[in-house]
Design an enzyme around this catalytic site. Structure first.
Site, PDB file in Angstrom:
ATOM      1  N   VAL A 306       0.854  -1.186   0.000  1.00 25.96           N
ATOM      2  CA  VAL A 306       0.000   0.000   0.000  1.00 25.96           C
ATOM      3  C   VAL A 306       0.888   1.232   0.000  1.00 25.96           C
ATOM      4  O   VAL A 306       1.811   1.355   0.812  1.00 25.96           O
ATOM      5  CB  VAL A 306      -0.946   0.018   1.214  1.00 25.96           C
ATOM      6  CG1 VAL A 306      -1.830   1.262   1.176  1.00 25.96           C
ATOM      7  CG2 VAL A 306      -1.816  -1.242   1.224  1.00 25.96           C
ATOM      8  N   LYS A 321      -3.403   0.432  -3.228  1.00 33.61           N
ATOM      9  CA  LYS A 321      -3.038  -0.951  -2.901  1.00 33.61           C
ATOM     10  C   LYS A 321      -2.671  -1.676  -4.183  1.00 33.61           C
ATOM     11  O   LYS A 321      -3.513  -1.886  -5.051  1.00 33.61           O
ATOM     12  CB  LYS A 321      -4.208  -1.647  -2.198  1.00 33.61           C
ATOM     13  CG  LYS A 321      -3.877  -3.045  -1.674  1.00 33.61           C
ATOM     14  CD  LYS A 321      -5.038  -3.585  -0.853  1.00 33.61           C
ATOM     15  CE  LYS A 321      -4.703  -4.915  -0.185  1.00 33.61           C
ATOM     16  NZ  LYS A 321      -5.798  -5.402   0.667  1.00 33.61           N
ATOM     17  N   ASP A 427     -11.057 -11.183   8.852  1.00 36.14           N
ATOM     18  CA  ASP A 427      -9.742 -10.747   9.335  1.00 36.14           C
ATOM     19  C   ASP A 427      -9.856  -9.413  10.063  1.00 36.14           C
ATOM     20  O   ASP A 427      -9.073  -8.490   9.844  1.00 36.14           O
ATOM     21  CB  ASP A 427      -8.758 -10.615   8.173  1.00 36.14           C
ATOM     22  CG  ASP A 427      -7.301 -10.520   8.650  1.00 36.14           C
ATOM     23  OD1 ASP A 427      -7.032 -10.908   9.815  1.00 36.14           O
ATOM     24  OD2 ASP A 427      -6.452 -10.055   7.872  1.00 36.14           O
TER      25      ASP A 427
END
Length: 589
Positions: A306, A321, A427
């Site tokens: 990133v 990204k 996540d």
């Protein structure tokens, strides 16, 4: 060599490394003066000396480092005036940070030479004097933390003039900046009327405390005294205020930027979405990231890097990204993020402004997504500042932690209960919760996400390689199918970590085996023993015991319920969100 315990002066031989491009010595115990031989590093692109005990003047020879893009000397003991030679480094673009020192004197007029600068921070010094008119030449300036006449900075996004010795009135032109979304002039000696219109119509984006001479000419939205009504002040207010109100009414929507047409059915944006986009090429991204410079890179993972950057003809910074397509799982991650972006819209989810799927100059496949740049970084940076170079300077109060928890819970409630099919993040952790300029939190990084049906995102069913140790629900180590319980557990760990500043993998949790058990051992009678000791109190806090009973213990209780070992014992996110929002509203009363 940052974040060590290096002490004493910086060895003189370091300044002879004429081919050095990046030098990072942040967060050590280095002392004494910066020698004039710093000017020998003519190839230097980034110099980080912040968080040390350096003293004396900033050497004028720093001006010989003509390739510097980033210079950080903050949080030291530097004194004297700012050398004018420093403002002759026209290559400075990513940032110049001299904050938290003992610098004195005026801002040199040569500041106007920094026409490409993206961030200037000279806050928390002892600067005084008038503002150089030449500062108006810094037309690319996006984030400012100094005093002076800024009327030409039409693209400015953030202004922080706090904690200096600035005097005079607050200029009306601040209210005319259409890009301005944050201004902090607190703890100076400003007086006179606060401007009206523009950003000054949003009390949550303006910080004025510590200036006893300020007053308001219109509705007292800041709680300041009303200025004495004179014919002169009336003439000053009416015309500009009318123009600003008209402009605000005219601005109806923000156009989402950009995307090249992506290959494959999963990464193809819907037609109505594409109509709002402007295409960007590989070359555009290359230039925006300064040719994928290490100086621009702000994070690195197995599947992507990133970068911070800015597209040509655009004023806003973006986070780009770039996916490592040679690495396993990166294509799936890109495809999944595209699907999530197509199918979700929520104020607490990070939104993409640019997508690109093309080939690079060597004919290789290239994929990237550009997101809104989150000015306050990740939640992980605020909970564990030492790990991130000691920044940011301010710590999260209890009220801020409650608001962040409510934002994240709201986003998860939307994903689990308002999307068809439901979306599981898979996540969730502090590193994937990003904070905007006003500390609004946004969940990001959906590369591991899964929809609860086949055909969208990854295959429905078992958890794959996604997730981070410490935040993965225990049942998924035994092959259970994916469900919303996964995110509930991760959210519980995040909430406990936010309140205690202890990671689920810290050695402190070793004997207890988990953060849940470690906190539960102290709950509720000894809960104060495990809370983050650096959590500052609210300015208008009530008695500590009452605050503990009303807010802290209920929050910890929610975190413990969410991290129960059996998924059947965990609440749903709709219930969790309602409870935390109720706590947030009680704090605000």
């Amino acid at each position: 060599m940052g974040q060590n315990m290096l002490s004493g002066p910086i060895p003189l031989t370091v300044w002879n490394l004429r081919n050095l491009v990046v030098l990072k010595l942040s967060m050590n115990r280095l002392s004494r003066q910066i020698p004039s031989t710093v000017g020998n590093l003519v190839q230097l692109n980034q110099l980080d000396l912040d968080g040390n005990e350096l003293s004396g003047n900033i050497p004028a020879n720093i001006g010989q480092c003509k390739r510097l893009a980033m210079l950080n000397m903050s949080v030291n003991r530097l004194d004297g005036s700012i050398p004018i030679e420093l403002f002759g480094i026209s290559s400075l673009s990513l940032g110049l940070d001299l904050s938290n020192n003992h610098l004195t004197g005026p801002i040199p007029q040569e500041v106007g030479n920094l026409i490409n600068l993206g961030l200037l921070n000279i806050s928390n010094n002892k600067l005084s004097g008038g503002l150089p008119y030449e500062l108006g030449q810094c037309v690319q300036l996006l984030s400012l933390q100094i005093p002076q006449s800024l009327s030409a900075l039409k693209v400015m996004q953030q202004i922080d003039l706090s904690e200096n010795n600035l005097t005079g009135q607050v200029s009306q032109f601040f209210g005319n900046f259409s890009s301005l979304n944050y201004i902090n002039i607190s703890y100076n000696k400003f007086d006179g009327p606060v401007p009206t219109g523009g950003i000054f119509g949003n009390s949550t984006a303006v910080f004025l405390q510590g200036n006893t001479g300020l007053c308001e000419t219109a509705a007292a939205i800041f709680g300041l005294p009303i200025c004495p009504a004179t014919s002169a002040t009336k003439r000053k207010i009416n015309a500009p205020l009318l123009l600003i109100i008209t402009a605000l009414i005219t601005i109806a929507s923000v156009i989402f930027v950009v995307v090249t047409i992506m290959k494959g059915p999963r990464t193809q944006p819907p037609e109505d979405f594409k109509e709002t986009m402007k295409r960007v090429s590989y070359g555009d991204i290359l230039k925006a990231t300064n040719w994928f410079s290490l100086v621009n890179r702000i994070s690195l993972s197995h599947t992507a890097s990133v970068y911070i950057g800015r597209f040509e003809s655009e004023t806003d910074l973006v986070a780009i990204k770039v996916f490592h397509l040679s690495k396993q799982g990166s294509r799936t991650s890109f495809s999944t993020e595209c699907e999530v972006l197509k199918n979700t819209r929520h104020r607490n989810l990070v939104q993409a402004i640019t997508l690109c799927s093309t080939i690079d100059f060597e004919g290789d496949e290239f994929k990237a997504i550009a997101y809104e740049f989150m000015a306050n970084g990740s939640l992980d940076m605020w909970i564990h500042p030492r790990v991130h170079g000691g920044s940011p300077r301010r710590l999260l109060s209890l009220g801020q932690r409650i608001r962040i928890a409510a934002d994240v819970a709201s986003a998860l409630d939307y994903m689990h209960n308002h999307l068809t099919p439901p979306l599981i993040h898979c996540d969730l952790k502090p590193g994937n919760v990003l904070l905007d300029y006003d500390m609004t939190s946004r969940i990001g990084d959906f590369g591991s996400a899964q929809f609860l049906s086949s055909g969208i995102g990854g295959p429905a069913g078992l958890v794959g390689v996604g997730g981070t140790i410490g935040y993965i629900a225990p049942e998924y180590g035994m092959g259970c199918k994916i469900s919303t319980d996964y995110d509930v557990y991760s959210f519980g760990v995040l909430l406990l970590e936010m309140l205690t500043a202890i990671r689920p993998t810290d050695a402190l949790c070793g004997d207890a085996l988990s953060l849940h058990k470690y906190v539960n051992l102290a709950f509720p009678d000894r809960i104060a023993e495990v809370l983050d000791p650096h959590m500052p109190s609210e300015e208008d806090q009530m008695a500590a015991s009452e605050r503990m009973q009303k807010y802290v213990i209920p929050l910890v209780g929610i975190g413990l319920m969410c991290t129960m070992e059996s998924p059947n014992d965990r609440p749903g996110m709709h219930d969790v969100c309602a409870r935390i929002v109720a706590i947030k509203e009680a704090v605000a009363l």
